[in-house]
Write a protein that holds these residues in place. Structure first.
Motif, PDB file in Angstrom:
ATOM      1  N   GLN A 218      -7.798  -5.420 -21.785  1.00  0.00           N
ATOM      2  CA  GLN A 218      -9.176  -5.518 -22.263  1.00  0.00           C
ATOM      3  C   GLN A 218     -10.197  -5.052 -21.229  1.00  0.00           C
ATOM      4  N   GLN A 219      -9.779  -4.802 -19.992  1.00  0.00           N
ATOM      5  CA  GLN A 219     -10.711  -4.311 -18.985  1.00  0.00           C
ATOM      6  C   GLN A 219     -11.104  -2.854 -19.245  1.00  0.00           C
ATOM      7  N   SER A 220     -10.358  -2.181 -20.111  1.00  0.00           N
ATOM      8  CA  SER A 220     -10.741  -0.868 -20.644  1.00  0.00           C
ATOM      9  C   SER A 220     -10.965   0.196 -19.583  1.00  0.00           C
ATOM     10  N   GLU A 221     -10.155   0.219 -18.556  1.00  0.00           N
ATOM     11  CA  GLU A 221     -10.253   1.273 -17.561  1.00  0.00           C
ATOM     12  C   GLU A 221      -9.536   2.525 -18.076  1.00  0.00           C
ATOM     13  N   VAL A 222     -10.078   3.690 -17.750  1.00  0.00           N
ATOM     14  CA  VAL A 222      -9.487   4.959 -18.182  1.00  0.00           C
ATOM     15  C   VAL A 222      -9.464   5.921 -16.996  1.00  0.00           C
ATOM     16  N   LYS A 223      -8.278   6.386 -16.609  1.00  0.00           N
ATOM     17  CA  LYS A 223      -8.135   7.377 -15.547  1.00  0.00           C
ATOM     18  C   LYS A 223      -6.914   8.229 -15.860  1.00  0.00           C
ATOM     19  N   THR A 224      -6.968   9.482 -15.456  1.00  0.00           N
ATOM     20  CA  THR A 224      -5.817  10.347 -15.686  1.00  0.00           C
ATOM     21  C   THR A 224      -5.068  10.687 -14.410  1.00  0.00           C
ATOM     22  N   ALA A 225      -5.717  10.546 -13.258  1.00  0.00           N
ATOM     23  CA  ALA A 225      -5.044  10.940 -12.022  1.00  0.00           C
ATOM     24  C   ALA A 225      -5.505  10.111 -10.831  1.00  0.00           C
ATOM     25  N   PRO A 226      -5.146   8.820 -10.791  1.00  0.00           N
ATOM     26  CA  PRO A 226      -5.547   8.004  -9.646  1.00  0.00           C
ATOM     27  C   PRO A 226      -4.814   8.422  -8.376  1.00  0.00           C
ATOM     28  N   ASP A 227      -5.492   8.282  -7.251  1.00  0.00           N
ATOM     29  CA  ASP A 227      -4.900   8.577  -5.950  1.00  0.00           C
ATOM     30  C   ASP A 227      -5.250   7.403  -5.050  1.00  0.00           C
ATOM     31  N   VAL A 228      -4.299   6.480  -4.856  1.00  0.00           N
ATOM     32  CA  VAL A 228      -4.612   5.226  -4.180  1.00  0.00           C
ATOM     33  C   VAL A 228      -3.550   4.883  -3.145  1.00  0.00           C
ATOM     34  N   LEU A 229      -3.931   4.021  -2.211  1.00  0.00           N
ATOM     35  CA  LEU A 229      -3.000   3.487  -1.218  1.00  0.00           C
ATOM     36  C   LEU A 229      -2.492   2.146  -1.718  1.00  0.00           C
ATOM     37  N   ILE A 230      -1.174   1.998  -1.771  1.00  0.00           N
ATOM     38  CA  ILE A 230      -0.560   0.793  -2.319  1.00  0.00           C
ATOM     39  C   ILE A 230       0.342   0.151  -1.272  1.00  0.00           C
ATOM     40  N   GLU A 231       0.236  -1.171  -1.176  1.00  0.00           N
ATOM     41  CA  GLU A 231       1.093  -1.913  -0.254  1.00  0.00           C
ATOM     42  C   GLU A 231       2.191  -2.625  -1.036  1.00  0.00           C
ATOM     43  N   PHE A 232       3.441  -2.348  -0.656  1.00  0.00           N
ATOM     44  CA  PHE A 232       4.593  -3.022  -1.241  1.00  0.00           C
ATOM     45  C   PHE A 232       5.182  -4.004  -0.232  1.00  0.00           C
ATOM     46  N   ARG A 233       5.788  -5.058  -0.742  1.00  0.00           N
ATOM     47  CA  ARG A 233       6.593  -5.968   0.076  1.00  0.00           C
ATOM     48  C   ARG A 233       8.004  -5.941  -0.500  1.00  0.00           C
ATOM     49  N   ALA A 235      11.971  -6.378  -0.891  1.00  0.00           N
ATOM     50  CA  ALA A 235      12.858  -7.500  -0.585  1.00  0.00           C
ATOM     51  C   ALA A 235      13.745  -7.232   0.624  1.00  0.00           C
ATOM     52  N   LYS A 236      14.098  -5.961   0.855  1.00  0.00           N
ATOM     53  CA  LYS A 236      14.993  -5.621   1.965  1.00  0.00           C
ATOM     54  C   LYS A 236      14.279  -4.913   3.119  1.00  0.00           C
ATOM     55  N   ALA A 237      13.246  -4.153   2.822  1.00  0.00           N
ATOM     56  CA  ALA A 237      12.584  -3.346   3.849  1.00  0.00           C
ATOM     57  C   ALA A 237      11.284  -3.958   4.360  1.00  0.00           C
ATOM     58  N   GLY A 238      10.779  -4.974   3.679  1.00  0.00           N
ATOM     59  CA  GLY A 238       9.528  -5.581   4.106  1.00  0.00           C
ATOM     60  C   GLY A 238       8.312  -4.774   3.696  1.00  0.00           C
ATOM     61  N   LYS A 239       7.281  -4.791   4.550  1.00  0.00           N
ATOM     62  CA  LYS A 239       6.014  -4.131   4.222  1.00  0.00           C
ATOM     63  C   LYS A 239       6.186  -2.614   4.203  1.00  0.00           C
ATOM     64  N   MET A 240       5.732  -1.991   3.114  1.00  0.00           N
ATOM     65  CA  MET A 240       5.783  -0.538   2.963  1.00  0.00           C
ATOM     66  C   MET A 240       4.448  -0.070   2.379  1.00  0.00           C
ATOM     67  N   MET A 241       3.912   1.008   2.927  1.00  0.00           N
ATOM     68  CA  MET A 241       2.627   1.538   2.479  1.00  0.00           C
ATOM     69  C   MET A 241       2.828   2.937   1.899  1.00  0.00           C
ATOM     70  N   PHE A 242       2.344   3.133   0.674  1.00  0.00           N
ATOM     71  CA  PHE A 242       2.495   4.426   0.000  1.00  0.00           C
ATOM     72  C   PHE A 242       1.160   4.907  -0.550  1.00  0.00           C
ATOM     73  N   HIS A 243       0.972   6.214  -0.524  1.00  0.00           N
ATOM     74  CA  HIS A 243      -0.136   6.859  -1.225  1.00  0.00           C
ATOM     75  C   HIS A 243       0.404   7.337  -2.573  1.00  0.00           C
ATOM     76  N   LEU A 244      -0.156   6.825  -3.662  1.00  0.00           N
ATOM     77  CA  LEU A 244       0.288   7.232  -4.998  1.00  0.00           C
ATOM     78  C   LEU A 244      -0.531   8.423  -5.476  1.00  0.00           C
ATOM     79  N   THR A 245       0.168   9.488  -5.819  1.00  0.00           N
ATOM     80  CA  THR A 245      -0.461  10.662  -6.420  1.00  0.00           C
ATOM     81  C   THR A 245       0.163  10.875  -7.794  1.00  0.00           C
ATOM     82  N   SER A 246      -0.668  10.894  -8.824  1.00  0.00           N
ATOM     83  CA  SER A 246      -0.175  11.050 -10.195  1.00  0.00           C
ATOM     84  C   SER A 246      -0.587  12.418 -10.718  1.00  0.00           C
ATOM     85  N   LEU A 247       0.394  13.242 -11.089  1.00  0.00           N
ATOM     86  CA  LEU A 247       0.149  14.611 -11.523  1.00  0.00           C
ATOM     87  C   LEU A 247       0.644  14.819 -12.951  1.00  0.00           C
TER      88      LEU A 247
END
Length: 279
Positions: A218-233, A235-247
């Motif tokens: 219901q937040q109604s966001e619309v994007k076709t190509a986000p480019d963001v920095l994402i932090e993962f935790r 289970a085996k590798a711990g903290k991981m930082m990725f730049h997501l590029t959607s094409l």
């Protein structure tokens, strides 16, 4: 999406966007008598140069005639970005692609795209179709996300997996932010393929099975190509930082390539290499 459903989607979208505009951003005082956040209907109508009654009917989802020039004015008043404008036009002008263009079987990935995906050895890469079914992935993606090979194709939908699999809920440090990005792209497809009734069935299923889905949708966001920095935790590798590029992949299949590039200022790539060696 039949016309009634399309008008309901339009109504929800307009209300959500109106509620997100602070009155002070257009030179109005916040006021103490505002019962709801954002602008009033009459204020949007005034900004767009239309009557309050006409705009009210549009926002209520009534079946009225709308020209593209008037939609341009509404889009400007609501401060819509390019993707949101296209979504508005698709819902209102019924300009989306027809469901007849869709093939129920998994779309074929070209040899060149497979090579590109596999060459991105230490960049987890996922390829999805326009309904967000996962149709391709590389080894790095299996290590970071899930072993997609073990999931039947009919269940291998990225939107569904984000809500259904505990591993993915735990993976992203800010799961809501991560999920909203995918939902924003999904909504763009929803507006583009307005004649495909699969989307309505899928949305009803998600709302029924996953109570927290509707809140984010219901937040109604619309994007076709986000480019963001994402932090993962992981289970085996711990903290991981990725730049997501959607094409968006050009071609009749309408595929999307999501590439997670390890942040160069973090030890993420080395962690991923060790993770893949242990697999």
């Amino acid at each position: 999406m039949d016309r009634e459903t399309r008008l309901q989607a339009l109504s929800a979208f307009l209300k959500a966007k109106r509620a997100k505009i602070p009155p002070e951003s257009i030179g109005l005082a916040p006021g103490t008598r505002r019962r709801t956040p954002g602008l009033r209907r009459e204020e949007v109508a005034q900004l767009a140069g239309v009557s309050t009654t006409w705009y009210t009917w549009l926002e209520q989802g009534r079946d009225i005639r709308v020209s593209r020039s008037v939609l341009d004015s509404i889009a400007t008043a609501l401060q819509l970005n390019i993707d949101e404008r296209k979504y508005l036009y698709d819902l209102t002008l019924e300009s989306g692609s027809g469901a007849t263009l869709w093939k129920e079987e998994s779309p074929e990935i070209s040899p060149s795209l497979k090579k590109i995906m596999n060459e991105l050895r230490y960049c987890p890469t996922i390829i999805t179709d326009r309904r967000f079914f996962i149709v391709g992935w590389n080894e790095a993606a299996s290590c970071v996300f899930l072993d997609f090979e073990q999931i039947p194709f009919e269940q291998r939908n990225m939107i569904r997996l984000l809500f259904a699999r505990k591993e993915l809920r735990r993976l992203a440090v800010n799961w809501e932010h991560f999920t909203r990005g995918y939902l924003a792209i999904f909504r763009a497809y929803y507006g583009q393929y307005v004649e495909d009734e699969w989307y309505d069935r899928f949305l009803e299923e998600m709302k029924r099975v996953h109570p927290d889905f509707d809140h984010l949708w219901q937040q109604s966001e619309v994007k076709t190509a986000p480019d963001v920095l994402i932090e993962f935790r992981h289970a085996k590798a711990g903290k991981m930082m990725f730049h997501l590029t959607s094409l968006q992949v050009q071609g009749s299949a309408d595929l999307r390539c999501s590439i997670y590039t390890p942040d160069p200022d973090s030890p993420t790539e080395n962690k991923l290499k060790k993770l893949m060696e242990r697999k």
